[in-house]
Design a protein around this motif. Structure first.
Motif, short mmCIF file in Angstrom:
data_model
loop_
_atom_site.label_atom_id
_atom_site.label_comp_id
_atom_site.label_asym_id
_atom_site.label_seq_id
_atom_site.Cartn_x
_atom_site.Cartn_y
_atom_site.Cartn_z
N LEU A 33 0.83 -1.25 0.13
CA LEU A 33 -0.09 0.10 -0.02
C LEU A 33 0.84 1.18 -0.10
N ASP A 64 -4.68 3.34 -0.82
CA ASP A 64 -5.42 3.05 0.34
C ASP A 64 -5.88 1.73 0.53
N ARG A 65 -6.28 1.16 -1.08
CA ARG A 65 -6.67 0.02 -0.93
C ARG A 65 -6.02 -0.65 -2.30
N ARG A 118 -8.97 -8.13 3.69
CA ARG A 118 -9.92 -7.83 2.70
C ARG A 118 -11.21 -7.08 3.41
N GLY A 137 -11.09 -3.67 4.41
CA GLY A 137 -11.00 -2.70 3.28
C GLY A 137 -9.87 -2.42 2.79
N LEU A 138 -8.60 -3.16 3.07
CA LEU A 138 -7.57 -2.80 2.36
C LEU A 138 -7.17 -3.46 1.29
N ILE A 139 -8.08 -4.38 0.91
CA ILE A 139 -7.90 -5.48 -0.28
C ILE A 139 -9.27 -5.38 -1.07
N ARG A 140 -9.28 -5.30 -2.12
CA ARG A 140 -10.64 -5.53 -3.19
C ARG A 140 -10.92 -7.04 -3.47
#
Length: 282
Positions: free
Chosen positions: A114, A120-121, A151, A154-157
Motif C-alpha cells: 500500500l 489506500d486499497r 479484505r 477494506g485494505l484489499i478489493r
C-alpha cells in the motif's frame, strides 16, 4: 474470443496485461536497470491500453536501488480509475534466499505494498505459497484467512492465490472468494491444466506467471515455429496468443524492460489462431 475479462465480477480488464518483475533488473542477479527506462515502459504500456499491471513489493534490483512499485507510483499515480494493479505477498527474501512467510507476516507485507504503491486499497492481492514448486498437500488456510481478514478491513478489493493446485483452490474458496489464480503455465509447461479447468468452471481468472516460460518457452518447437511463420509473427507472440485462445478465463502478463518488446507482446492481441494452428500447437 473475447478480449476482456470481468475480474471478481466488478473490474473489466484486457486479457493481456503487463508484468512488472523485469522493470528493476533484466533477470535474477542482473544489474539494475535505468529507472527512466522502466518509467518509459510503463507510460507506453498505459498508452497502448494496458489496464492490468502485476507487481510485488519484492520486485526490486539486487542492490535495492530500483523497485517496481516505486516506478509504478512515480509514473502512473494518480492512477486511472480503470487501471487494476495486482500484487502478491507470502515470500520473505533474505540473505539465505526466499522463505515462506507466516500468517502474521501478511499484514506488514500488505501495508508495504500500500505504501510503496501509494494506495489506500489494493485491487488484487495474491497469496503466493511455496517457492518455485507447487507445495502439494500443504495447507494455505491460516494464511488465506489472514489475508481475507485484511479484505474485510477494506485494505484489499479482491483475493488471489499463486503457485497452487486444485486442492489449494478448493481450500481457499471455502474461506473467501478467489478472483484469480497465478501459476507457472505456458506452452512448454501445461502441468496445471486441472487448475485452469477449475478456474474456468468457476469463472476465476487464470493468470500464468512466466507466460513465455521465463525466456524458455521452447522457441525451437517445430509446431510453434510453423504457426509463427504462418502468421508472420514471432514465436513469443504466438505463445501469448495461444494462452489467450486456451480459455476465456486465461489472462497473460508478459513482462519486459524494453518498450519495443512491450509493443511486440501487446501486438499478440490481434492474432487469431485457427483450429489448424491450435492443432499444430497441441
Amino acid at each position: 474470443m473475447t478480449d476482456r475479462f470481468r475480474l471478481g465480477g466488478d473490474r473489466t480488464i484486457d486479457r493481456l496485461g503487463f508484468g512488472a518483475m523485469r522493470l528493476p533488473q533484466s533477470g535474477p542477479g542482473g544489474p539494475a536497470r535505468d529507472p527512466e527506462s522502466g518509467r518509459a515502459v510503463l507510460r507506453r504500456a498505459v498508452e497502448l491500453g494496458v489496464d492490468h499491471i502485476d507487481t510485488a513489493d519484492f520486485y526490486r534490483s539486487q542492490d535495492g536501488s530500483v523497485r517496481a512499485n516505486a516506478l509504478i507510483r512515480e509514473t502512473l499515480s494518480p492512477y486511472q480509475d480503470a487501471l487494476v494493479i495486482a500484487t502478491k505477498v507470502g515470500p520473505i527474501f533474505g540473505p539465505g534466499g526466499p522463505r515462506q512467510g507466516t500468517a502474521a507476516d501478511l499484514r506488514p507485507q500488505v501495508e508495504a505494498n500500500l505504501e510503496s504503491l501509494g494506495l489506500d486499497r489494493l485491487d488484487l492481492v495474491y497469496l503466493r505459497v511455496g517457492t518455485m514448486e507447487v507445495p502439494h498437500g500443504e495447507s494455505l488456510a491460516e494464511r488465506f484467512e489472514a489475508l481475507a481478514a485484511l479484505r474485510e478491513e477494506g485494505l484489499i478489493r479482491h483475493l488471489g492465490i499463486s503457485n497452487v493446485d486444485a486442492g489449494h483452490l478448493a481450500e481457499a474458496r471455502a474461506i473467501a472468494p478467489v478472483a484469480a489464480v497465478q501459476n507457472n503455465f505456458h506452452l512448454a509447461n501445461r502441468a496445471e491444466t486441472a487448475v485452469l479447468d477449475a478456474c474456468a468452471q468457476a469463472g476465476i481468472a487464470f493468470v500464468p506467471f512466466f507466460p513465455l516460460g521465463g525466456g524458455r518457452t521452447g522457441i525451437d518447437d517445430p509446431g510453434l515455429v510453423k504457426v509463427a511463420e504462418r502468421h508472420g509473427a514471432t514465436v513469443q507472440q504466438i505463445a501469448l496468443a495461444w494462452l489467450l485462445a486456451l480459455s476465456p478465463v486465461a489472462l497473460a502478463i508478459p513482462g519486459t524492460g524494453s518498450a519495443a518488446h512491450l509493443e511486440e507482446n501487446l501486438a499478440a492481441r490481434s492474432i487469431a489462431l485457427t483450429e489448424e494452428d491450435l492443432a499444430d500447437l497441441a
